[in-house]
Scaffold this motif. Structure first.
Motif, PDB file in Angstrom:
ATOM      1  N   GLY B  75     -79.400  53.581 119.456  1.00  0.00           N
ATOM      2  CA  GLY B  75     -78.560  54.067 118.615  1.00  0.00           C
ATOM      3  C   GLY B  75     -77.240  55.061 118.571  1.00  0.00           C
ATOM      4  N   ILE B  76     -77.677  55.399 119.489  1.00  0.00           N
ATOM      5  CA  ILE B  76     -76.503  56.951 120.159  1.00  0.00           C
ATOM      6  C   ILE B  76     -75.706  56.625 120.564  1.00  0.00           C
ATOM      7  N   ALA B  77     -74.433  56.256 119.902  1.00  0.00           N
ATOM      8  CA  ALA B  77     -72.734  56.264 120.859  1.00  0.00           C
ATOM      9  C   ALA B  77     -72.670  56.637 121.934  1.00  0.00           C
ATOM     10  N   PRO B  78     -71.581  56.026 122.673  1.00  0.00           N
ATOM     11  CA  PRO B  78     -71.282  56.513 123.837  1.00  0.00           C
ATOM     12  C   PRO B  78     -70.499  58.314 123.324  1.00  0.00           C
ATOM     13  N   SER B  79     -69.834  58.244 122.727  1.00  0.00           N
ATOM     14  CA  SER B  79     -69.866  59.875 122.653  1.00  0.00           C
ATOM     15  C   SER B  79     -70.804  60.385 122.712  1.00  0.00           C
ATOM     16  N   ASP B  80     -72.014  60.715 121.728  1.00  0.00           N
ATOM     17  CA  ASP B  80     -73.125  61.543 121.674  1.00  0.00           C
ATOM     18  C   ASP B  80     -73.903  61.367 123.423  1.00  0.00           C
ATOM     19  N   ARG B  81     -73.853  60.590 123.627  1.00  0.00           N
ATOM     20  CA  ARG B  81     -74.621  60.649 125.229  1.00  0.00           C
ATOM     21  C   ARG B  81     -73.721  61.418 126.133  1.00  0.00           C
ATOM     22  N   PRO B  82     -74.572  62.178 126.737  1.00  0.00           N
ATOM     23  CA  PRO B  82     -74.459  62.963 127.627  1.00  0.00           C
ATOM     24  C   PRO B  82     -74.179  62.436 128.859  1.00  0.00           C
ATOM     25  N   THR B  83     -72.690  60.667 128.652  1.00  0.00           N
ATOM     26  CA  THR B  83     -72.074  60.216 130.276  1.00  0.00           C
ATOM     27  C   THR B  83     -70.828  60.436 130.033  1.00  0.00           C
ATOM     28  N   ALA B  84     -70.459  60.486 130.723  1.00  0.00           N
ATOM     29  CA  ALA B  84     -69.053  59.991 130.589  1.00  0.00           C
ATOM     30  C   ALA B  84     -68.989  58.629 132.131  1.00  0.00           C
ATOM     31  N   LEU B  85     -67.238  57.953 132.363  1.00  0.00           N
ATOM     32  CA  LEU B  85     -67.513  56.839 132.499  1.00  0.00           C
ATOM     33  C   LEU B  85     -66.437  56.896 132.615  1.00  0.00           C
TER      34      LEU B  85
END
Lengths: 342, 365
Positions: B75-85
């Motif tokens: 339920g955590i949106a891409p923008s709120d994850r500690p990841t970059a793509l």
């Protein structure tokens, strides 16, 4: 030119050049040139010409009266007197007719100065209303086009586009008449509103009807350019923006709208031109009960005032403003002709 | 100039993805260590990009869970994850100058224009593009655009960098150069890199560990050496590196080795799967472990054939040998002193050169 010949050979090149020439001359240049020419002259009659023709008409009447008198005359003496007068009148007519001249074609700018306060107001109203129609069409179409282009799977997108086009297979007049009936003072919409205790509302008489019908009539010309340009937007860019923390509004402001600029320009230009130049829609929707559209004035100049020169000047004024609109839109959206051609 | 983010651990816990009837990823358990350069290698359609989308947050698992830094990402949106793509096509914003591209994530986080421009230039300088800040992406070369995409992803200080075949559009030389740069960048930043690729060369050269995927399943996980020298199954043996495949039946087992009877002859090779006598199996032989024998030379395993073709590859030659049953390829180092081979050839390889694996799907089927 040389390249054309190399690619297609001389006979085919000649045909292409010929057809392009016919196209440019017949579809672009000739109608404009004729209108422009019309708008810059007027048929002018010399000073006193009107009085002269009145006098000649009167003398011809006198001649007819004398002919009747001649037939009714009692004796030869009276007949001779009448004959003498007939000769005299005939002579006078000949003399006057010699003075009479055909109207002279005079070059002038006065056709453009014919627009009175009232007509200018209608002109301004037409332009503003067309801008409003364009704006409404954009607001309605952008979300639809975006949803179809980016959120739907391609198969379903094609089906939705088809469904959007189907109503446009029906003649524009019929569709507008349908709206005229729906929005009529005693039409189904007012009947429905009556059930919940509202109205009846004079949609047609207040001019609202024109707006509704116009947005409806020209909305496709906004949807298609928008859809086409949005479809070319790489979905990865939207995802990249999301990944970097952009919310829906920011994605549209920074990524989608800038990409869609050429489509917005084309859609706005087409919708505006069609609205400003529409004759049938305001004619059918208002039928004289609300202020006319400027195109109706142009029509009236041509076919009711039978002053084609002023009509041409009116039409040309509209053309100039519309062309101006194109350039303003292109400037505002920083779009070059090249982008639009795509 | 440092990027302060530290790598985080990623855990897939029985994570599976289904699209309708199609099982894109079968339930998978996988732990990617913090600060590791991890590659997921597989042919197209194997589910590797799906896993990337699971981690980045564009997709939620149908079953199971994804944890980053020990925290469930459900339920955590891409923008709120500690990841970059980093996308395969980079997905740079073509209408924004380079620096605005790099600063996009900061703009979204409400940084002032002056601050984010300064930071963007700092990052661009790190990837040697400090002078190109005001150009449009279209004015840069492929390799430069690549570095802009990296700078843009690093700007948001991710703990995990996800790379979706970002080198596939570059030409060979540049690709090799970028491999080195990426590896170095990963070491300097300490960020966890998850690198998706179908190019085994990229996976083997850059990664600390590689997961090989096929048809939605993780088929082997290990270091580059593990995959190349100790493939766990026929798929990995054929997908990673070049290999010769012989088919036969095991007729003897001696400790960790077995003897396999093939139409080309009986050969002894390691038998890691512990197959018993009577099993049908593959024998895989790497071309560089086969040797052309000279008069009087001998090896534990030998086979004879005729030279069909010799392809000069530069550092080595590929010899194609017809054994009468099949064609076998041999890589022969161009030492400059080896005599040219012609006509009848005798090949040999040691008892540990090949590997016997159970029959199964191979990468070329």
């Amino acid at each position: 030119m040389t390249e054309l010949r190399r690619a297609f050979g001389a006979p085919l090149s000649a045909l292409i050049v010929f057809l392009a020439g016919v196209w440019i001359l017949g579809l672009i240049a000739a109608p404009q040139i004729i209108m422009i020419e019309q708008s810059f002259w007027t048929m002018q009659r010399p000073e006193g010409a009107a009085e002269l023709s009145v006098r000649i008409d009167a003398l011809y009447n006198r001649l007819d009266v004398l002919a009747l008198d001649h037939a009714a005359a009692a004796d030869d003496a009276a007949r001779a007197a009448i004959d003498a007068e007939r000769v005299e009148v005939q002579g006078e007519i000949t003399a006057l007719e010699a003075q009479e001249s055909t109207p002279v074609k005079t070059w002038t700018l006065s056709n453009y100065a014919q627009m009175g306060q009232a007509h200018l107001a209608i002109f301004a109203k037409t332009i503003l209303a067309s801008l409003a129609v364009t704006a409404i069409a954009f607001v309605v179409c952008y979300p639809i086009a975006f949803a179809i282009a980016k959120l739907e799977p391609p198969r379903r997108a094609a089906m939705i586009m088809l469904a959007l086009v189907v109503p446009y297979a029906i003649n524009e007049l019929l569709r507008v008449f349908a709206w005229q009936m729906i929005l009529n003072y005693s039409g189904p919409l007012n009947a429905a509103l009556g059930l919940v205790g509202i109205g009846p509302i004079p949609f047609l008489e207040s001019g609202t009807g024109v707006f509704v019908a116009m947005v409806y009539a020209y909305i496709l010309f906004m949807v298609f350019p928008l859809y086409n340009v949005l479809e070319t937007l790489d979905t990865n860019q939207i995802e990249a923006a999301r990944d970097l923390g952009a919310g829906p509004l920011q994605i549209h402001r920074r990524v989608v709208l800038p990409h869609a600029r050429p489509g917005i320009a084309v859609g706005c230009i087409m919708t505006f031109m069609l609205s400003a130049g529409s004759y049938a829609v305001p004619y059918i929707m208002t039928r004289g009960t609300a202020d006319p559209w400027f195109t109706q004035l142009v029509y009236n100049r041509f076919f009711q005032a039978t002053n084609w020169n002023v009509g041409a000047a009116y039409a040309l004024s509209l053309l100039v403003v519309c062309t101006g609109f194109i350039f303003v839109m292109m400037r505002l959206l920083k779009v070059r002709l090249k982008d639009i051609a795509k | 100039m440092t990027v302060s983010a530290r790598g985080m651990e990623i855990t897939l816990s029985a994570a599976a993805v289904r699209f309708g009837d199609f099982q894109a990823v079968h339930p998978t358990d996988l732990t990617i260590r913090a600060g590791e350069f991890f590659s997921i290698l597989g042919p197209s359609g194997c589910g590797k990009t799906t896993i990337l989308r699971l981690v980045s947050g564009f997709l939620d698992p149908s079953e199971g869970d994804v944890l980053i830094g020990g925290r469930s990402m459900r339920g955590i949106a891409p923008s709120d994850r500690p990841t970059a793509l980093i996308f395969q096509n980079l997905a740079l914003f073509p209408l924004m100058p380079v620096w605005e591209n790099v600063a996009f994530g900061l703009e979204m986080r409400g940084w002032s224009k002056a601050r984010r421009r300064a930071r963007a230039i700092e990052l661009l300088t790190m990837v040697a593009l400090g002078d190109h800040a005001d150009k449009l992406p279209s004015e840069l070369s492929g390799g430069q655009r690549q570095r802009v995409a990296i700078a843009r992803a690093l700007a948001v200080e991710p703990a995990v960098l996800l790379l979706d075949e970002p080198l596939s559009a570059l030409d060979l030389k540049l690709r090799q150069h970028m491999r080195t740069e990426l590896k170095q960048l990963q070491r300097e930043t300490g960020i966890t890199f998850v690198y998706i690729t179908h190019d085994q060369g990229e996976a083997l050269t850059m990664s600390d560990r590689v997961a090989v995927m096929n048809a939605g399943r993780l088929v082997q996980l290990g270091t580059a050496d593990d995959l190349y020298d100790r493939p766990a199954n026929a798929f990995v043996a054929t997908f990673v590196g070049e290999t010769n495949r012989l088919t036969g039946r095991i007729d003897a087992v001696e400790g960790k080795r077995a003897r396999i009877a093939t139409p080309e002859g009986p050969f002894v090779a390691p038998n890691p799967a512990g197959l018993g006598v009577g099993n049908h199996a593959f024998l895989f032989l790497r071309p560089e472990r086969l040797h052309v024998l000279t008069e009087g030379d001998s090896r534990a395993n030998m086979l004879a054939g005729r030279l069909v073709r010799r392809d000069m590859e530069g550092a080595f030659s590929t010899l194609v040998i017809d054994t009468g049953q099949s064609h076998v390829t041999v890589h022969r180092v161009n030492g400059g002193d080896a005599p040219l081979v012609e006509g009848a050839v005798s090949l040999g390889f040691s008892q540990d050169a090949g590997v016997i694996l159970p029959l199964g799907e191979t990468a070329n089927d």
